[in-house]
Scaffold this motif. Structure first.
Motif, PDB file in Angstrom:
ATOM      1  N   ALA A  16       8.207  49.826 -18.726  1.00  0.00           N
ATOM      2  CA  ALA A  16       9.628  49.834 -18.338  1.00  0.00           C
ATOM      3  C   ALA A  16       9.776  49.597 -16.838  1.00  0.00           C
ATOM      4  N   GLN A  17       8.796  50.050 -16.053  1.00  0.00           N
ATOM      5  CA  GLN A  17       8.906  49.917 -14.595  1.00  0.00           C
ATOM      6  C   GLN A  17       8.264  48.645 -14.048  1.00  0.00           C
ATOM      7  N   GLY A  18       7.766  47.806 -14.960  1.00  0.00           N
ATOM      8  CA  GLY A  18       7.127  46.574 -14.490  1.00  0.00           C
ATOM      9  C   GLY A  18       5.762  46.828 -13.879  1.00  0.00           C
ATOM     10  N   LEU A  19       5.134  47.939 -14.240  1.00  0.00           N
ATOM     11  CA  LEU A  19       3.852  48.301 -13.627  1.00  0.00           C
ATOM     12  C   LEU A  19       2.671  48.115 -14.572  1.00  0.00           C
ATOM     13  N   TYR A  20       2.980  47.585 -15.766  1.00  0.00           N
ATOM     14  CA  TYR A  20       1.917  47.457 -16.772  1.00  0.00           C
ATOM     15  C   TYR A  20       1.026  46.263 -16.429  1.00  0.00           C
ATOM     16  N   ILE A  21      -0.275  46.478 -16.448  1.00  0.00           N
ATOM     17  CA  ILE A  21      -1.224  45.432 -16.055  1.00  0.00           C
ATOM     18  C   ILE A  21      -1.690  44.660 -17.278  1.00  0.00           C
ATOM     19  N   ASP A 329      11.144  43.927  -5.353  1.00  0.00           N
ATOM     20  CA  ASP A 329      11.314  44.506  -6.686  1.00  0.00           C
ATOM     21  C   ASP A 329      10.154  44.139  -7.624  1.00  0.00           C
ATOM     22  N   GLU A 330       9.645  45.131  -8.359  1.00  0.00           N
ATOM     23  CA  GLU A 330       8.456  44.929  -9.200  1.00  0.00           C
ATOM     24  C   GLU A 330       8.702  43.903 -10.316  1.00  0.00           C
ATOM     25  N   LEU A 331       9.865  43.999 -10.971  1.00  0.00           N
ATOM     26  CA  LEU A 331      10.124  43.101 -12.099  1.00  0.00           C
ATOM     27  C   LEU A 331      10.280  41.658 -11.635  1.00  0.00           C
ATOM     28  N   THR A 332      10.946  41.456 -10.483  1.00  0.00           N
ATOM     29  CA  THR A 332      11.087  40.090  -9.949  1.00  0.00           C
ATOM     30  C   THR A 332       9.711  39.512  -9.612  1.00  0.00           C
ATOM     31  N   SER A 351       1.834  45.206  -7.506  1.00  0.00           N
ATOM     32  CA  SER A 351       2.873  46.232  -7.515  1.00  0.00           C
ATOM     33  C   SER A 351       2.256  47.609  -7.296  1.00  0.00           C
ATOM     34  N   TYR A 352       3.120  48.617  -7.250  1.00  0.00           N
ATOM     35  CA  TYR A 352       2.692  50.002  -7.255  1.00  0.00           C
ATOM     36  C   TYR A 352       1.750  50.233  -8.441  1.00  0.00           C
ATOM     37  N   PRO A 353       0.642  50.955  -8.356  1.00  0.00           N
ATOM     38  CA  PRO A 353       0.264  51.801  -7.225  1.00  0.00           C
ATOM     39  C   PRO A 353      -0.628  51.111  -6.192  1.00  0.00           C
ATOM     40  N   THR A 354      -0.899  49.807  -6.380  1.00  0.00           N
ATOM     41  CA  THR A 354      -1.748  49.116  -5.405  1.00  0.00           C
ATOM     42  C   THR A 354      -1.029  49.003  -4.063  1.00  0.00           C
ATOM     43  N   VAL A 355       0.289  48.784  -4.094  1.00  0.00           N
ATOM     44  CA  VAL A 355       1.112  48.819  -2.876  1.00  0.00           C
ATOM     45  C   VAL A 355       2.253  49.805  -3.123  1.00  0.00           C
ATOM     46  N   PRO A 356       2.929  50.282  -2.055  1.00  0.00           N
ATOM     47  CA  PRO A 356       3.993  51.267  -2.276  1.00  0.00           C
ATOM     48  C   PRO A 356       5.113  50.720  -3.176  1.00  0.00           C
ATOM     49  N   LYS A 357       5.837  51.631  -3.853  1.00  0.00           N
ATOM     50  CA  LYS A 357       6.979  51.238  -4.697  1.00  0.00           C
ATOM     51  C   LYS A 357       8.000  50.464  -3.865  1.00  0.00           C
ATOM     52  N   GLY A 358       8.579  49.399  -4.465  1.00  0.00           N
ATOM     53  CA  GLY A 358       9.592  48.614  -3.761  1.00  0.00           C
ATOM     54  C   GLY A 358       9.000  47.602  -2.792  1.00  0.00           C
ATOM     55  N   LYS A 359       7.663  47.528  -2.726  1.00  0.00           N
ATOM     56  CA  LYS A 359       7.028  46.540  -1.834  1.00  0.00           C
ATOM     57  C   LYS A 359       6.179  45.566  -2.634  1.00  0.00           C
ATOM     58  N   ALA A 360       6.648  45.269  -3.847  1.00  0.00           N
ATOM     59  CA  ALA A 360       5.905  44.328  -4.689  1.00  0.00           C
ATOM     60  C   ALA A 360       5.868  42.960  -4.016  1.00  0.00           C
ATOM     61  N   ARG A 361       4.828  42.226  -4.312  1.00  0.00           N
ATOM     62  CA  ARG A 361       4.647  40.935  -3.666  1.00  0.00           C
ATOM     63  C   ARG A 361       3.797  40.022  -4.529  1.00  0.00           C
ATOM     64  N   MET A 362       3.857  38.741  -4.224  1.00  0.00           N
ATOM     65  CA  MET A 362       2.862  37.815  -4.730  1.00  0.00           C
ATOM     66  C   MET A 362       1.732  37.849  -3.703  1.00  0.00           C
ATOM     67  N   GLY A 386      10.725  30.053  -6.071  1.00  0.00           N
ATOM     68  CA  GLY A 386      11.427  30.842  -5.044  1.00  0.00           C
ATOM     69  C   GLY A 386      12.925  30.574  -5.064  1.00  0.00           C
ATOM     70  N   LYS A 387      13.306  29.302  -5.214  1.00  0.00           N
ATOM     71  CA  LYS A 387      14.742  28.959  -5.263  1.00  0.00           C
ATOM     72  C   LYS A 387      15.359  29.472  -6.553  1.00  0.00           C
ATOM     73  N   GLU A 388      14.642  29.263  -7.662  1.00  0.00           N
ATOM     74  CA  GLU A 388      15.165  29.680  -8.974  1.00  0.00           C
ATOM     75  C   GLU A 388      15.454  31.187  -8.989  1.00  0.00           C
ATOM     76  N   LEU A 389      14.608  31.979  -8.351  1.00  0.00           N
ATOM     77  CA  LEU A 389      14.772  33.442  -8.403  1.00  0.00           C
ATOM     78  C   LEU A 389      15.524  34.000  -7.191  1.00  0.00           C
ATOM     79  N   GLY A 390      16.006  33.090  -6.326  1.00  0.00           N
ATOM     80  CA  GLY A 390      16.785  33.538  -5.181  1.00  0.00           C
ATOM     81  C   GLY A 390      15.962  34.258  -4.120  1.00  0.00           C
ATOM     82  N   VAL A 391      14.669  34.007  -4.087  1.00  0.00           N
ATOM     83  CA  VAL A 391      13.814  34.643  -3.073  1.00  0.00           C
ATOM     84  C   VAL A 391      13.937  33.900  -1.750  1.00  0.00           C
ATOM     85  N   ILE A 392      14.129  32.575  -1.824  1.00  0.00           N
ATOM     86  CA  ILE A 392      14.400  31.785  -0.595  1.00  0.00           C
ATOM     87  C   ILE A 392      15.736  31.059  -0.739  1.00  0.00           C
TER      88      ILE A 392
END
Ligand code: PLP
Length: 392
Positions: A16-21, A329-332, A351-362, A386-392
């Protein structure tokens, strides 16, 4: 009884939190391109910085290792003995790092689990960067020393803590990643050496992502700062730039002697195989012959990072070929990774727990094996998603 319901609930929460590997299925050797879940994709996920994981010279060497010493070492080194190539690798690694001695482990992870508790214990203190690798955190916990975390790379905060706390403990250690694996930033080793000397602390650096990357011919962070002989413990891994599997601790002869008596992964777990060891010996040899691959790695990384910035991506504070692409955001981040994969690009969302919550990244890992064409292809797909998801 196995508490099934509890574990199932825990896994559902992760989903549910987007943290499943989801662990992908790799159907080819590591390289610029590889087969993932049956599909050929551009590889931006490996730590194979120099292409050693499938380098013909390493593959050949591994075969020779099997022929000379067989498939496995058959017991732990303190019981079955050191195979000669293991001792040779320890010497070669020490030379490469310009240290007196090195001790081989099964992995970088066990190098930390073994080395930290061999050096400090109850009544001692460990001053630890808050973003240190999980294996440092676990090794520190196993030691039973008091763990005092300092804010990431903040030398003023560290010095304040040393002033307040150092005198309350017998031995003390300052411990840091050399290169931080999720951000690609570098520890200020010169300042850490000064603080360790001023406050009488063991200085311990884990250079897993610096080897093969930083310093002349990839000799690592200690070499890059010109601090040979002033850093007490340097941890390395043979599973990143070296392309094989294994780990080691480098430092003084006395350090090596202590570890061979006390480091539990060395005393109670078998050593790397001869195939691994031969391949690693060959990797060291290649690096000693030429810095061509290290230079190619940096050219590729500079090119990719420059272009990602021009596209408008936030790539954090990386000073190395590790390129975080900040999403938040983890899900994005998960969606970003999925859409790249549809476009034949394999890059992981972290994503978390490898990096803090809310600091998800590629997290993009550039390699010397990538061609300019590969990098341009990656940039094009990043721009589109990036454009499709509004990241840039
Ligand atoms: C990857 C990594 C390790 C673990 O290395 P392995 O050889 O894969 O076990 C340890 N420390 C740091 C800082 C790392 O990045």
């Amino acid at each position: 009884m196995f508490p099934r319901e509890e574990y199932i609930r825990e896994l559902e929460e992760r989903k549910a939190q987007g943290l499943y590997i989801n662990i992908r299925k790799i159907g080819s050797p590591q390289g610029a391109w590889l087969v993932v879940d049956g599909k050929e994709v551009l590889n931006l996920s490996s730590n194979n910085y120099l292409g050693f994981a499938n380098h013909p010279r390493l593959v050949d060497a591994a075969k020779k290792g099997v022929e000379a010493y067989g498939a496995g070492p058959a017991a732990v080194r303190t019981i079955a003995g050191n195979q000669l190539p293991q001792e040779e690798l320890e010497q070669r690694l020490a030379e490469f790092k310009e240290a007196e001695a090195a001790v081989l482990y099964q992995s970088g992870f066990t190098a930390n689990l073994g080395t930290i508790p061999a050096l400090v214990t109850e009544g001692d203190a460990i001053f630890s960067d808050e973003l240190n690798h999980a294996s440092i955190i676990d090794g520190a916990r196993l030691s039973r020393a008091k763990i005092i975390r300092y804010p990431h790379l903040d030398m003023d905060a560290l010095e304040n803590l040393l002033k307040q706390e150092r005198s309350n403990y017998k031995k003390a250690m300052i411990i840091t990643d050399g290169v931080f694996s999720m951000d690609g930033d570098i520890a200020p080793l010169d300042k850490l050496v000064d603080l360790a000397e001023k406050y009488n602390c063991i200085l311990y650096v884990d250079d897993a992502h610096g080897e093969g990357v930083l310093g002349d011919s990839g000799r690592g962070i200690v070499h890059m700062f010109g601090l040979q002989g002033r850093v007490d413990v340097e941890i390395g891994t043979l599973s990143k730039a070296f392309g094989v599997v294994g780990g080691y601790a480098a430092g003084s002869k006395l350090l090596a002697e202590v570890l061979k008596q006390k480091a539990r992964p060395l005393l109670f777990s078998s050593a790397p195989t001869a195939a691994d060891v031969y391949a690693c010996l060959e990797a060291v040899k290649i690096l000693q012959e030429s810095d061509e691959l290290v230079r190619k790695l940096w050219d590729n990384a500079d090119y990719f990072k420059q272009n990602m910035k021009s596209l408008g991506f936030d790539i954090g504070h990386s000073q190395t070929p590790i390129t975080p692409v900040m999403i938040g955001d983890e899900l994005t981040a998960q969606t970003f990774s999925k859409k790249l994969f549809e476009r034949n690009v394999f890059a992981q969302a972290i994503s978390y727990p490898t990096v803090p919550k809310g600091k998800a990244r590629m997290r993009v890992m550039i390699s010397a094996t990538h061609s300019k064409k590969d990098l341009d292809f990656a940039l094009e797909q990043f721009a589109a998603v990036g454009k499709e998801l509004g990241v840039i």
